[in-house]
Design an enzyme around this catalytic site. Structure first.
Site, mmCIF file in Angstrom:
data_model
loop_
_atom_site.group_PDB
_atom_site.id
_atom_site.type_symbol
_atom_site.label_atom_id
_atom_site.label_comp_id
_atom_site.label_asym_id
_atom_site.label_seq_id
_atom_site.Cartn_x
_atom_site.Cartn_y
_atom_site.Cartn_z
ATOM 1 C CG ASP A 102 0.021 -0.434 2.522
ATOM 2 O OD1 ASP A 102 1.194 0.064 2.513
ATOM 3 O OD2 ASP A 102 -0.749 -0.879 3.452
ATOM 4 C CG HIS A 147 11.417 4.806 9.063
ATOM 5 N ND1 HIS A 147 11.740 5.836 8.122
ATOM 6 C CD2 HIS A 147 10.624 3.787 8.445
ATOM 7 C CE1 HIS A 147 11.040 5.212 7.019
ATOM 8 N NE2 HIS A 147 10.583 4.162 6.996
ATOM 9 C CD GLU A 150 0.799 4.288 4.755
ATOM 10 O OE1 GLU A 150 -0.016 4.951 5.364
ATOM 11 O OE2 GLU A 150 1.973 4.526 4.931
ATOM 12 N NE ARG A 196 4.505 10.722 4.434
ATOM 13 C CZ ARG A 196 5.425 9.911 3.802
ATOM 14 N NH1 ARG A 196 5.588 8.958 4.158
ATOM 15 N NH2 ARG A 196 6.385 10.755 3.099
ATOM 16 C CD GLU A 208 0.326 -6.779 3.026
ATOM 17 O OE1 GLU A 208 0.351 -5.546 2.891
ATOM 18 O OE2 GLU A 208 1.201 -7.342 3.637
ATOM 19 C CG HIS A 257 7.176 3.505 9.718
ATOM 20 N ND1 HIS A 257 6.272 3.808 8.440
ATOM 21 C CD2 HIS A 257 7.096 2.339 9.856
ATOM 22 C CE1 HIS A 257 5.796 2.710 8.161
ATOM 23 N NE2 HIS A 257 6.236 1.856 8.829
HETATM 24 C C1 UD1 Z 1 7.130 4.580 3.240
HETATM 25 C C2 UD1 Z 1 5.568 4.091 2.882
HETATM 26 C C3 UD1 Z 1 4.651 3.542 3.936
HETATM 27 C C4 UD1 Z 1 5.759 2.162 4.528
HETATM 28 C C5 UD1 Z 1 7.187 2.735 4.887
HETATM 29 C C6 UD1 Z 1 8.008 1.380 5.015
HETATM 30 C C7 UD1 Z 1 4.508 5.792 1.420
HETATM 31 C C8 UD1 Z 1 3.941 7.086 1.376
HETATM 32 N N1 UD1 Z 1 5.003 5.523 2.661
HETATM 33 O O1 UD1 Z 1 7.045 5.531 4.167
HETATM 34 O O2 UD1 Z 1 3.747 2.973 3.907
HETATM 35 O O3 UD1 Z 1 5.000 1.652 5.623
HETATM 36 O O4 UD1 Z 1 7.598 3.362 3.690
HETATM 37 O O5 UD1 Z 1 9.194 1.735 5.812
HETATM 38 O O6 UD1 Z 1 4.684 4.874 0.251
HETATM 39 N N2 UD1 Z 1 14.575 7.921 3.807
HETATM 40 C C9 UD1 Z 1 15.724 7.745 3.478
HETATM 41 N N3 UD1 Z 1 16.608 6.280 3.200
HETATM 42 C C10 UD1 Z 1 15.569 5.457 3.095
HETATM 43 C C11 UD1 Z 1 14.351 5.396 3.200
HETATM 44 C C12 UD1 Z 1 13.972 6.685 3.333
HETATM 45 O O7 UD1 Z 1 16.556 8.473 3.680
HETATM 46 O O8 UD1 Z 1 16.162 4.247 2.459
HETATM 47 C C13 UD1 Z 1 14.030 9.167 4.126
HETATM 48 C C14 UD1 Z 1 13.943 10.193 3.137
HETATM 49 O O9 UD1 Z 1 14.335 11.126 3.376
HETATM 50 C C15 UD1 Z 1 12.564 9.891 2.458
HETATM 51 C C16 UD1 Z 1 11.753 9.963 3.689
HETATM 52 O O10 UD1 Z 1 12.684 9.083 4.272
HETATM 53 O O11 UD1 Z 1 12.186 11.187 1.686
HETATM 54 C C17 UD1 Z 1 10.418 9.235 3.529
HETATM 55 O O12 UD1 Z 1 10.322 8.248 2.870
HETATM 56 P P1 UD1 Z 1 9.081 7.775 2.177
HETATM 57 O O13 UD1 Z 1 9.317 6.449 1.511
HETATM 58 O O14 UD1 Z 1 8.311 8.676 1.438
HETATM 59 O O15 UD1 Z 1 7.982 7.329 3.578
HETATM 60 P P2 UD1 Z 1 8.189 6.367 4.514
HETATM 61 O O16 UD1 Z 1 8.059 7.083 6.029
HETATM 62 O O17 UD1 Z 1 9.499 5.705 4.313
HETATM 63 N N1 UDP Z 2 12.452 -4.240 9.855
HETATM 64 C C1 UDP Z 2 13.868 -4.367 9.276
HETATM 65 N N2 UDP Z 2 14.566 -3.680 10.098
HETATM 66 C C2 UDP Z 2 14.207 -2.594 11.111
HETATM 67 C C3 UDP Z 2 12.923 -2.685 11.199
HETATM 68 C C4 UDP Z 2 11.837 -3.607 10.421
HETATM 69 O O1 UDP Z 2 14.285 -5.035 8.743
HETATM 70 O O2 UDP Z 2 14.805 -2.092 11.553
HETATM 71 C C5 UDP Z 2 11.493 -5.259 8.876
HETATM 72 C C6 UDP Z 2 10.492 -6.060 9.494
HETATM 73 O O3 UDP Z 2 11.011 -7.171 9.875
HETATM 74 C C7 UDP Z 2 9.159 -6.089 8.600
HETATM 75 C C8 UDP Z 2 9.489 -4.866 7.716
HETATM 76 O O4 UDP Z 2 10.666 -4.243 7.907
HETATM 77 O O5 UDP Z 2 9.473 -7.204 7.796
HETATM 78 C C9 UDP Z 2 8.498 -3.914 8.173
HETATM 79 O O6 UDP Z 2 8.609 -2.678 7.456
HETATM 80 P P1 UDP Z 2 8.224 -1.087 8.097
HETATM 81 O O7 UDP Z 2 8.039 -1.199 9.659
HETATM 82 O O8 UDP Z 2 9.133 -0.385 7.589
HETATM 83 O O9 UDP Z 2 6.965 -0.988 7.099
HETATM 84 P P2 UDP Z 2 5.496 -1.349 7.286
HETATM 85 O O10 UDP Z 2 5.356 -2.937 7.471
HETATM 86 O O11 UDP Z 2 4.783 -0.717 8.287
HETATM 87 O O12 UDP Z 2 4.797 -0.986 5.945
#
Ligand code: UD1
Ligand code: UDP
Length: 382
Positions: free
Chosen positions: A97, A244, A133, A213, A119, A211
């Site tokens: 999502d 995160h 999401e 939003r 999923e 994490h």
């Molecule tokens: C995203 C997804 C969320 C999912 C989560 C899993 C959307 C809108 N959100 O949220 O549904 O649960 O991923 O973790 O699709 N960043 C880094 N390095 C990384 C990853 C992120 O620097 O490897 C930072 C960047 O500044 C980036 C910010 O995190 O702009 C937000 O990343 P984004 O993918 O937009 O949102 P998440 O909070 O990671």
């Molecule tokens: N996870 C990971 N490292 C971490 C935290 C979580 O590998 O430091 C794994 C966890 O086992 C799970 C997945 O990441 O499989 C969950 O990801 P996240 O919480 O970022 O996203 P969500 O599931 O909420 O979309």
């Protein structure tokens, strides 16, 4: 005639949950998988792809620091559309999502391509939680012609929305495929993690992630206040928080929890390391979707800092409890589980409602059975 399947992924959980699908697709005679990493995540995605040995055929590198939803969405649509033009797939496959998934669905729709949703059918019924999401998964659901639902209750959500029965299949969640594969593989590796986390000694471990939003701001600060006070109340317990990389998470977490002696803030843990940490923990406090699905397999109680969940099955088992972002509920429920052995034992459930480890196999078989490759060839010939 094989089906050229464009498998799109962009974030850490998508890579974890699609890795087994990619592995099965690579082995299937009637599927030609093409893996496209959108790079919505960068470091956190690279960690997972590296672990599973996945080398994407295409890398879009769309991540920007502190990206906005609108900016990310527009970059993704533009780039994914170009990928479709250059690779001419027979279908697009995406999981979950995120914005990557929503845009993959939209691009499939614009190009009149079948879309496979892995999923499928998770719903809270509240468009603001999880945000964005719930909206993303509705778009994916509107678009999909093959819905791989992890459970009967997610399949029921789709039936209620009028999705034809023939398009809904209960496959289980591929997160369990990955979990089983990883825990078997990592059994040999425990000494590496034991050494890295030697500082834990014999202490109990509370493992934390967060994490979402919709929690940013007051809700998130209330949880962080609770964690700081819990650490003070249980000085012999270690609290570990792999933070995160979203700057909206990094900043408040470091501001409010840095320097507390029994709270350790770390970089995101690699996937096998995180599975080990879950297994080592006494209690997990999280708002993660994937962690709610994994923890019941490991018999760990989870307090979920969200008001609603699209994963009611884990709550029904008793392993997972929703506590919202309330300071009081976090203090009372964590204190109960850390002090009352009977209450704790009642929440140590080891049955997992999300799958049997064969979800990816079923998903790939279903894609092959659609014969979309042959249909596309006939269309072109006509
Ligand atoms: C995203 C997804 C969320 C999912 C989560 C899993 C959307 C809108 N959100 O949220 O549904 O649960 O991923 O973790 O699709 N960043 C880094 N390095 C990384 C990853 C992120 O620097 O490897 C930072 C960047 O500044 C980036 C910010 O995190 O702009 C937000 O990343 P984004 O993918 O937009 O949102 P998440 O909070 O990671
Ligand atoms: N996870 C990971 N490292 C971490 C935290 C979580 O590998 O430091 C794994 C966890 O086992 C799970 C997945 O990441 O499989 C969950 O990801 P996240 O919480 O970022 O996203 P969500 O599931 O909420 O979309």
């Amino acid at each position: 005639m094989s089906t050229r399947s464009l498998i799109v992924l962009g974030t850490r959980p998508e890579a974890i949950k699609l890795a087994p699908v990619i592995q099965q697709a690579q082995r299937h005679a009637l599927i030609e998988p093409l893996v496209c990493s959108t790079g919505q995540h960068r470091e956190m995605l690279a960690q997972v792809l590296g672990y599973f040995g996945i080398q994407p055929d295409l890398n879009l590198d769309v991540m920007r620091p502190n990206q906005t939803l609108a900016g990310l969405t527009s970059r993704l649509i533009e780039h994914l559309n170009s990928v479709v033009s250059s690779t001419t797939p027979d279908c697009i496959v995406a999981q979950g999502d995120t914005t990557t998934v929503m845009t993959a669905a939209m691009v499939a729709f614009y190009n009149r391509l079948p879309f496979v949703h892995v999923e499928a059918g998770l719903r809270t019924g509240n468009m603001n939680a999880p945000w964005p999401e719930e909206y993303n998964r509705r778009i994916a659901g509107l678009t999909a012609s093959l819905h791989c639902a992890p459970t009967e209750s997610s399949a029921d959500n789709l039936r209620r929305e009028g999705v034809p029965e023939s398009q809904i299949h209960v496959t289980g969640n591929t997160v369990i495929d990955s979990l089983l594969w990883t825990s078997a593989r990592e059994r040999e590796n425990a000494s590496v993690w034991n050494e890295k986390y030697e500082f834990l000694g014999d202490a109990r471990l509370v493992l934390i992630t967060g994490h979402r939003r919709e929690n940013f701001g007051a809700g998130f600060r209330s949880v962080l206040n609770g964690l700081a006070d819990l650490a003070q109340r249980f000085p012999e317990t270690q609290f570990l928080y792999p933070v995160h990389l979203n700057p909206n998470v990094q900043k408040p977490v470091h501001e409010m929890l840095e320097g507390i002696p029994n709270i350790r803030l770390t970089a995101p843990a690699s996937y096998p390391e995180f599975i080990w940490l879950m297994d080592r923990s006494t209690l997990i406090i999280t708002d993660s979707g994937g962690v709610q699905e994994e923890a019941p397999s490991l018999g760990k109680p989870v307090l979920v800092t969200r008001e609603v969940t699209e994963r009611p099955e884990a709550v029904e088992t008793g392993a997972v409890e929703l506590i919202g972002t309330s300071y009081e509920r976090l203090m009372s429920q964590a204190t109960l589980l850390l002090t009352d052995e009977r209450a704790y034992a009642a929440r140590q459930i080891t049955q997992n409602p999300y799958g049997d480890g064969h979800a990816a196999e079923r998903t790939v078989r279903l894609i092959a059975e659609q014969h979309w490759g042959a249909a596309a060839t006939q269309r072109k010939a006509a």
